[in-house]
Write a protein that holds these residues in place. Structure first.
Motif, short mmCIF file in Angstrom:
data_model
loop_
_atom_site.label_atom_id
_atom_site.label_comp_id
_atom_site.label_asym_id
_atom_site.label_seq_id
_atom_site.Cartn_x
_atom_site.Cartn_y
_atom_site.Cartn_z
N MET A 180 0.85 -1.19 0.00
CA MET A 180 0.00 0.00 0.00
C MET A 180 0.89 1.25 0.00
N PRO A 181 0.82 2.08 -1.04
CA PRO A 181 1.70 3.26 -1.10
C PRO A 181 1.29 4.32 -0.09
N ASN A 182 2.29 5.00 0.43
CA ASN A 182 2.03 6.16 1.26
C ASN A 182 1.78 7.37 0.37
N SER A 183 1.04 8.35 0.91
CA SER A 183 0.79 9.57 0.15
C SER A 183 1.54 10.73 0.77
N LEU A 184 1.73 11.75 -0.03
CA LEU A 184 2.38 12.97 0.45
C LEU A 184 1.79 14.18 -0.25
N ILE A 185 1.88 15.30 0.40
CA ILE A 185 1.55 16.59 -0.23
C ILE A 185 2.81 17.08 -0.90
N ARG A 186 2.81 17.07 -2.22
CA ARG A 186 3.99 17.50 -2.96
C ARG A 186 4.11 19.02 -2.98
N SER A 187 2.99 19.70 -3.15
CA SER A 187 3.04 21.16 -3.23
C SER A 187 1.66 21.74 -2.95
N THR A 188 1.65 23.03 -2.70
CA THR A 188 0.40 23.78 -2.54
C THR A 188 0.51 25.08 -3.33
N GLY A 189 -0.63 25.73 -3.49
CA GLY A 189 -0.66 27.05 -4.11
C GLY A 189 -1.87 27.80 -3.60
N TYR A 190 -1.76 29.11 -3.56
CA TYR A 190 -2.94 29.91 -3.20
C TYR A 190 -2.90 31.23 -3.95
N LYS B 94 -3.72 5.51 -1.49
CA LYS B 94 -3.39 4.30 -0.74
C LYS B 94 -4.00 3.05 -1.37
N SER B 95 -5.15 3.22 -2.01
CA SER B 95 -5.80 2.07 -2.64
C SER B 95 -5.20 1.74 -4.00
N GLY B 96 -4.36 2.62 -4.53
CA GLY B 96 -3.78 2.42 -5.85
C GLY B 96 -4.65 2.90 -6.99
N GLU B 97 -5.76 3.57 -6.68
CA GLU B 97 -6.68 4.05 -7.72
C GLU B 97 -6.12 5.27 -8.45
N ALA C 49 1.37 9.68 -4.62
CA ALA C 49 1.99 8.50 -4.05
C ALA C 49 3.48 8.74 -3.86
N ASP C 50 4.01 8.25 -2.77
CA ASP C 50 5.43 8.41 -2.46
C ASP C 50 6.26 7.56 -3.42
N ASP C 51 7.11 8.23 -4.21
CA ASP C 51 8.00 7.50 -5.12
C ASP C 51 9.45 7.58 -4.67
N GLY C 52 9.66 8.02 -3.43
CA GLY C 52 11.01 8.05 -2.88
C GLY C 52 11.76 9.34 -3.09
N ARG C 53 11.22 10.24 -3.91
CA ARG C 53 11.91 11.51 -4.13
C ARG C 53 11.84 12.39 -2.89
N PRO C 54 12.85 13.20 -2.63
CA PRO C 54 12.81 14.07 -1.46
C PRO C 54 11.82 15.22 -1.65
N VAL D 112 1.94 12.36 4.46
CA VAL D 112 0.63 12.36 5.10
C VAL D 112 0.60 11.18 6.06
N LEU D 113 0.67 11.47 7.35
CA LEU D 113 0.71 10.42 8.36
C LEU D 113 -0.67 9.83 8.62
N GLY D 114 -1.70 10.64 8.39
CA GLY D 114 -3.06 10.17 8.59
C GLY D 114 -4.04 11.28 8.31
N THR D 115 -5.24 10.89 7.93
CA THR D 115 -6.33 11.85 7.72
C THR D 115 -7.60 11.28 8.35
N HIS D 116 -8.50 12.18 8.67
CA HIS D 116 -9.78 11.75 9.22
C HIS D 116 -10.82 12.82 8.94
N ALA D 117 -12.06 12.39 8.71
CA ALA D 117 -13.20 13.29 8.52
C ALA D 117 -14.36 12.77 9.33
N GLU D 118 -15.08 13.69 9.97
CA GLU D 118 -16.19 13.27 10.82
C GLU D 118 -17.23 14.38 10.87
N ASN D 119 -18.50 13.97 10.95
CA ASN D 119 -19.62 14.91 10.96
C ASN D 119 -20.48 14.75 12.20
N LYS D 120 -21.11 15.84 12.57
CA LYS D 120 -22.16 15.84 13.58
C LYS D 120 -23.22 16.83 13.11
#
Length: 371
Positions: A1-11, A171-174, A212-217, A222-230
């Motif tokens: 299962m590949p790990n994910s990362l935030i490669r970049s952002t923009g605003y 993580k699912s490879g999709e 997906a993490d391909d080993g590049r620096p 992303v260590l973990g994410t979660h979403a929840e509603n009330k």
């Protein structure tokens, strides 16, 4: 299962700025005219007087001093009090898609990618300009991306819901590389003739490239994410496609933004930190190991209290920076903007937590570590 990362952002934020004093002058002119025109009905108790506003009230209630807006004149014109945005022919790019591309192109440039390197586009924002086709489809076409695209809306938590979904796809490879963008033209939703909300929102667009993490620096793991509603309707916007049908029953019906501010404050300050702390517990991340938290910019008192409950220590500008004074509440884009503005100083291996919260109530959280 590949790990994910935030490669970049923009605003991106518009150059037009409305100060509190400008906004108050416009709102008070409207309120005074309304009260004068309806003086008899107000005196008879048939309708309520429209209360006046002032800059000190705005700062004390929210911490906001200025906001950047897509269009200024229409907001300050008491005959309109909404932005003036010309409709576009269908063969032209839509206003919201064009707005999104301002941040999307920055994120692509910062990552060193072209649109063809993207295989999924998620538009995650409080509202989309149209019901269909998806604004995401238009952005996908504009940048030449492949794969899938879809829109989602979860109010101010939308960007982190988008990150949560992107993380799952990777993580699912999709998918290998997903663009999450949050074009928020919130001044079109806001009701500038209501004292309790007239000062809240600014406009901004933000984007993340999640891959997906391909080993590049570089980037952020992303260590973990979660979403929840009330469920709650204490913060609600009624703009939607049913409005035309509702006006068949009541021709004067006007959808509006509404909130029970005190209830929202109490509920969200209790709920949002629990979601973030639950994520931290799940991945064995202790509060003392979190260098910084980047929070949605709702109002400064919420930022203060939620940061303290996540971190287990008082908020400072170092451990939980705020950007409210300059930009106001830019809905889901704010947490990504905050992250980009206040992350370069962190060292490799240091960890931070994003948390966004809003109507629904929806809360999104993500833990990230600098590579």
């Amino acid at each position: 299962m590949p790990n994910s990362l935030i490669r970049s952002t923009g605003y991106w934020v518009p150059s037009n700025v409305i100060t509190n004093d400008e906004l108050v002058a416009s709102y008070n002119a409207y309120a005074e005219r309304f009260n004068a025109e309806h003086a008899a009905a107000i005196a008879a108790g048939e309708i309520d007087e429209v209360p006046l506003s002032n800059s000190d009230f705005i700062v004390n209630a929210s911490g906001i001093k200025r906001r950047h807006v897509y269009e200024k004149d229409g907001i300050l014109d008491i005959e309109r009090m909404v932005p003036q945005i010309a409709p576009r022919p269908i063969e032209e790019i839509s206003t919201q898609a064009e707005f999104a591309l301002k941040s999307v192109n920055e994120a692509l440039e910062r990552a060193g990618y072209d649109g063809k390197d993207i295989d999924g586009v998620i538009v995650a924002s409080s509202a989309q300009q149209r019901n269909f086709p998806g604004v995401s489809c238009e952005i996908q076409n504009a940048i030449g991306a492949k794969g899938f695209s879809f829109d989602l809306t979860m109010a101010c938590a939308s960007a982190l819901y988008g990150l949560h979904i992107a993380n799952g796809f990777i993580k699912s490879g999709e998918a290998k590389r997903i663009l999450v963008c949050s074009p928020e033209i919130m001044t079109c939703i806001n009701v500038h003739s209501r004292r309790d909300v007239h000062f809240i929102f600014g406009d901004a667009s933000a984007a993340m490239i999640v891959e997906a993490d391909d080993g590049r620096p570089g980037g952020w793991d992303v260590l973990g994410t979660h979403a929840e509603n009330k469920w709650s309707s204490a913060l609600r916007s009624d703009f939607g496609f049913i409005n035309r049908a509702e006006r068949q029953i009541d021709p004067d019906y006007e959808p509006h933004l509404d909130q029970d501010g005190h209830r929202v404050f109490k509920d969200v300050v209790g709920f949002a930190p629990k979601v973030a702390r639950n994520l931290m517990t799940k991945i064995d991340l202790q509060p003392e190991d979190v260098r910084r938290t980047w929070l949605h910019q709702a109002n400064i008192r919420m930022v203060d209290m939620i940061a303290k409950r996540i971190l287990g220590r008082d908020r400072t500008e170092e451990n939980a920076p705020a950007i409210l004074d300059e930009y106001g509440n830019t809905s889901s884009s704010s947490v990504v903007m905050n992250f980009q503005m206040h992350s370069d100083d962190m060292a490799a291996g240091e960890t931070g937590v994003m948390c966004a919260f809003g109507a629904g109530y929806g809360v999104g959280a993500a833990a990230v570590r600098k590579r």
